[in-house]
Design an enzyme around this catalytic site. Structure first.
Site, PDB file in Angstrom:
ATOM      1  N   ASP A   1       0.853  -1.192   0.000  1.00  0.00           N
ATOM      2  CA  ASP A   1       0.000   0.000   0.000  1.00  0.00           C
ATOM      3  C   ASP A   1       0.885   1.236   0.000  1.00  0.00           C
ATOM      4  O   ASP A   1       1.798   1.357   0.826  1.00  0.00           O
ATOM      5  CB  ASP A   1      -0.906  -0.002   1.231  1.00  0.00           C
ATOM      6  CG  ASP A   1      -2.036   1.007   1.101  1.00  0.00           C
ATOM      7  OD1 ASP A   1      -2.461   1.285  -0.036  1.00  0.00           O
ATOM      8  OD2 ASP A   1      -2.507   1.513   2.131  1.00  0.00           O
TER       9      ASP A   1
ATOM     10  N   HIS B   1      -3.753  13.967   1.075  1.00  0.00           N
ATOM     11  CA  HIS B   1      -3.975  13.050   2.195  1.00  0.00           C
ATOM     12  C   HIS B   1      -2.781  13.049   3.147  1.00  0.00           C
ATOM     13  O   HIS B   1      -2.950  13.146   4.372  1.00  0.00           O
ATOM     14  CB  HIS B   1      -4.216  11.632   1.668  1.00  0.00           C
ATOM     15  CG  HIS B   1      -4.294  10.599   2.750  1.00  0.00           C
ATOM     16  ND1 HIS B   1      -5.327  10.542   3.661  1.00  0.00           N
ATOM     17  CD2 HIS B   1      -3.451   9.574   3.079  1.00  0.00           C
ATOM     18  CE1 HIS B   1      -5.137   9.530   4.494  1.00  0.00           C
ATOM     19  NE2 HIS B   1      -4.004   8.942   4.159  1.00  0.00           N
TER      20      HIS B   1
ATOM     21  N   GLU C   1     -10.364   3.781   3.865  1.00  0.00           N
ATOM     22  CA  GLU C   1      -9.499   4.519   2.961  1.00  0.00           C
ATOM     23  C   GLU C   1      -9.908   4.176   1.535  1.00  0.00           C
ATOM     24  O   GLU C   1      -9.850   3.005   1.126  1.00  0.00           O
ATOM     25  CB  GLU C   1      -8.023   4.176   3.190  1.00  0.00           C
ATOM     26  CG  GLU C   1      -7.502   4.692   4.521  1.00  0.00           C
ATOM     27  CD  GLU C   1      -5.998   4.598   4.648  1.00  0.00           C
ATOM     28  OE1 GLU C   1      -5.426   5.348   5.462  1.00  0.00           O
ATOM     29  OE2 GLU C   1      -5.387   3.773   3.933  1.00  0.00           O
TER      30      GLU C   1
ATOM     31  N   GLU D   1      -9.291   3.867  -2.174  1.00  0.00           N
ATOM     32  CA  GLU D   1      -8.066   3.711  -2.938  1.00  0.00           C
ATOM     33  C   GLU D   1      -8.341   3.015  -4.272  1.00  0.00           C
ATOM     34  O   GLU D   1      -9.387   2.403  -4.472  1.00  0.00           O
ATOM     35  CB  GLU D   1      -7.037   2.894  -2.149  1.00  0.00           C
ATOM     36  CG  GLU D   1      -6.766   3.421  -0.748  1.00  0.00           C
ATOM     37  CD  GLU D   1      -5.586   2.738  -0.077  1.00  0.00           C
ATOM     38  OE1 GLU D   1      -4.797   2.073  -0.784  1.00  0.00           O
ATOM     39  OE2 GLU D   1      -5.457   2.859   1.156  1.00  0.00           O
TER      40      GLU D   1
ATOM     41  N   ASP E   1      -9.005   0.145   2.176  1.00  0.00           N
ATOM     42  CA  ASP E   1      -7.990  -0.302   3.127  1.00  0.00           C
ATOM     43  C   ASP E   1      -8.417   0.143   4.528  1.00  0.00           C
ATOM     44  O   ASP E   1      -8.083   1.232   4.978  1.00  0.00           O
ATOM     45  CB  ASP E   1      -6.624   0.283   2.757  1.00  0.00           C
ATOM     46  CG  ASP E   1      -5.494  -0.377   3.529  1.00  0.00           C
ATOM     47  OD1 ASP E   1      -5.583  -1.587   3.765  1.00  0.00           O
ATOM     48  OD2 ASP E   1      -4.528   0.316   3.880  1.00  0.00           O
TER      49      ASP E   1
ATOM     50  N   ARG F   1      -7.431   3.806  13.480  1.00  0.00           N
ATOM     51  CA  ARG F   1      -6.591   4.993  13.598  1.00  0.00           C
ATOM     52  C   ARG F   1      -5.939   5.140  14.971  1.00  0.00           C
ATOM     53  O   ARG F   1      -4.809   5.642  15.072  1.00  0.00           O
ATOM     54  CB  ARG F   1      -7.422   6.243  13.288  1.00  0.00           C
ATOM     55  CG  ARG F   1      -7.962   6.286  11.878  1.00  0.00           C
ATOM     56  CD  ARG F   1      -6.875   6.262  10.841  1.00  0.00           C
ATOM     57  NE  ARG F   1      -7.414   6.511   9.504  1.00  0.00           N
ATOM     58  CZ  ARG F   1      -6.688   6.456   8.401  1.00  0.00           C
ATOM     59  NH1 ARG F   1      -5.404   6.140   8.464  1.00  0.00           N
ATOM     60  NH2 ARG F   1      -7.241   6.702   7.225  1.00  0.00           N
TER      61      ARG F   1
ATOM     62  N   GLN G   1      -3.130   2.680  14.959  1.00  0.00           N
ATOM     63  CA  GLN G   1      -2.107   3.175  14.037  1.00  0.00           C
ATOM     64  C   GLN G   1      -1.278   4.301  14.649  1.00  0.00           C
ATOM     65  O   GLN G   1      -0.046   4.323  14.538  1.00  0.00           O
ATOM     66  CB  GLN G   1      -2.772   3.655  12.745  1.00  0.00           C
ATOM     67  CG  GLN G   1      -1.806   4.256  11.730  1.00  0.00           C
ATOM     68  CD  GLN G   1      -2.533   4.889  10.556  1.00  0.00           C
ATOM     69  OE1 GLN G   1      -3.768   4.878  10.483  1.00  0.00           O
ATOM     70  NE2 GLN G   1      -1.785   5.445   9.614  1.00  0.00           N
TER      71      GLN G   1
ATOM     72  N   LYS H   1      -3.575  -1.749  10.346  1.00  0.00           N
ATOM     73  CA  LYS H   1      -3.914  -1.856   8.927  1.00  0.00           C
ATOM     74  C   LYS H   1      -4.102  -3.306   8.457  1.00  0.00           C
ATOM     75  O   LYS H   1      -4.759  -3.539   7.437  1.00  0.00           O
ATOM     76  CB  LYS H   1      -2.785  -1.246   8.079  1.00  0.00           C
ATOM     77  CG  LYS H   1      -2.594   0.243   8.266  1.00  0.00           C
ATOM     78  CD  LYS H   1      -3.584   1.000   7.435  1.00  0.00           C
ATOM     79  CE  LYS H   1      -3.216   2.471   7.358  1.00  0.00           C
ATOM     80  NZ  LYS H   1      -4.099   3.214   6.442  1.00  0.00           N
TER      81      LYS H   1
ATOM     82  N   THR I   1      -8.394  -5.715   4.141  1.00  0.00           N
ATOM     83  CA  THR I   1      -8.372  -4.840   2.976  1.00  0.00           C
ATOM     84  C   THR I   1      -9.366  -5.406   1.982  1.00  0.00           C
ATOM     85  O   THR I   1      -9.203  -6.542   1.523  1.00  0.00           O
ATOM     86  CB  THR I   1      -6.972  -4.772   2.343  1.00  0.00           C
ATOM     87  OG1 THR I   1      -6.028  -4.276   3.297  1.00  0.00           O
ATOM     88  CG2 THR I   1      -6.970  -3.872   1.112  1.00  0.00           C
TER      89      THR I   1
ATOM     90  N   GLU J   1      -9.880  12.328   7.870  1.00  0.00           N
ATOM     91  CA  GLU J   1      -9.806  13.667   7.298  1.00  0.00           C
ATOM     92  C   GLU J   1     -11.155  14.365   7.293  1.00  0.00           C
ATOM     93  O   GLU J   1     -11.252  15.555   7.597  1.00  0.00           O
ATOM     94  CB  GLU J   1      -9.267  13.588   5.875  1.00  0.00           C
ATOM     95  CG  GLU J   1      -7.865  13.026   5.752  1.00  0.00           C
ATOM     96  CD  GLU J   1      -7.548  12.685   4.313  1.00  0.00           C
ATOM     97  OE1 GLU J   1      -7.059  13.564   3.590  1.00  0.00           O
ATOM     98  OE2 GLU J   1      -7.828  11.537   3.905  1.00  0.00           O
TER      99      GLU J   1
END
Length: 385
Positions: free
Chosen positions: A103, A110, A175, A177, A209, A213, A216, A229, A233, A334
């Protein structure tokens, strides 16, 4: 169900009701063409590639076979009526065996947002960010098909008072992607240049993904993402060939400083794609892939720059796609600014991060030359406790 028209011709792997054996399919409008049966009935030279019901043999066959199969399907659609079934009536499964998963972190918008949130007292971008496509190796074994329930993961976190605890994440995120599916492999020790991107990459899929948080934020220093993570996925069941995206290629944003020689990309491998993020039926954002700083050709060149070999079924993803505007951000981290500004859903509720039972859909489309849009499929998932 996605309507692909008759030009995109994405590939999938599917199972008919009452059967266990998978078949290779091609999306035609809202139907799926049984390519396993159709190619065998016509005695096509590449029929054997589809007998096992997976895209694995086709991926490994290389660019000439990819072109020949796509040409055969496009030219024979009107003769394949007996091999078409409504896609809504079959089970779409993981279309290929994921060999390795990487990834990347290719969106400047971002990366800047995350830097401001996770490192408020430092520079938003790390010193290396504009010199190389940053990425990490994930777990191929937790790449799952669209529709697979995602169990809320547990991990270690650090509270505001410094207390260390272990338990379910309170900041489960998504996420949005784009994933790139590798077909032809490469030789160990021989880097793949940017100019050879389409000799190795078969097509794209849509990726979610999932991210914890709070896990992380505590664990990612100094070695980067790990348990926050690696739990899931999700990928869309459709793989859209690069050939279908020729009209969506655009110049990427200007890169400053100029990349080192091995990362210089003579071809325009920016892609004019849009990713729509939907939570419980509410469209939260539309993220523009054309804004991505690093191109997929540069990602592949950097991935192999040390001589790492490619294998059929390797998957590398772009990292979260985000644009400069609030409504263009591809993650809840975000969109809610780490929970300080919760987003509103159409049912009147609000979200900072995902709750158990929430359903997430990420749908992608491409804008071709002339402005026409084509659908690229979607990836779905529901959070379970």
């Amino acid at each position: 169900m996605t309507d692909f028209g008759r030009a995109t011709l994405p590939y999938c792997s599917f199972v008919r009701p009452g059967e266990e054996r998978a078949r290779v399919g091609v999306g035609v409008g809202t139907d799926v063409l049984d390519l396993t049966a159709a190619s065998a009935a016509r005695g096509h030279v590449h029929a054997g590639l589809f007998a096992a019901g997976s895209l694995d043999p086709l991926l490994a066959a290389g660019p000439l076979a990819w072109h020949e199969v796509r040409t055969f399907v496009a030219a024979s659609l009107d003769a394949f009526a007996e091999h078409l079934s409504p896609a809504a009536g079959v089970e779409l499964v993981l279309p290929f065996t994921v060999a390795d998963y990487v990834d990347f972190y290719a969106s400047e918008h971002h990366a800047t947002n995350v830097g401001r949130l996770f490192r408020p007292d430092g520079a938003a971008l790390t010193p290396n960010w504009k010199h190389l496509p940053i990425g990490y190796h994930g777990r191929a074994g937790t790449v799952v098909a669209s529709g697979t329930p995602v169990r809320r993961p547990s991990g270690q976190t650090r509270g505001h008072d410094g207390t260390i605890a272990f338990g379910p994440t309170a900041k489960l995120d998504i996420e949005a992607e784009i994933g790139f599916v590798v077909g032809a492999g490469s030789t160990l020790g021989e880097p793949v240049p940017t100019s050879s991107f389409d000799d190795h990459v078969f097509g794209i899929c849509v990726v979610n993904d999932w991210s914890a948080r709070d896990v992380q934020a505590w664990e990612y220093v100094p070695l980067g993402p790990f348990l926050g993570k690696s739990f899931a996925t999700s990928v869309s069941p459709w793989v859209v060939p690069l050939a279908a995206l020729a009209g969506a290629r655009v110049d990427p944003p200007r890169q400053d400083p100029e990349p080192l020689a091995y990362l210089q990309d003579e071809d325009a491998w920016g892609l004019d794609l849009e990713l729509e993020v939907i939570v419980n039926g509410t469209v939260l954002s539309r993220a523009p892939y054309a804004q991505m700083y690093w191109t997929p050709a540069q990602m592949l060149a950097h991935l192999t720059a040390n001589g790492a070999a490619l294998r059929p079924g390797d998957l590398f993803a772009s990292g979260t796609v985000s644009g400069p505007e609030q409504g263009q951000r591809g993650s809840l981290l975000e969109l809610s600014w780490n929970g300080s500004h919760p987003v509103l859903l159409d049912d009147g509720s609000s979200r900072s991060f995902l709750l158990d039972g929430d359903r997430v859909t990420i749908a992608a489309s491409a804008r071709l030359a002339g402005g026409r849009r084509i659908a690229l499929g979607q990836v779905d998932g529901q959070v379970v406790a």
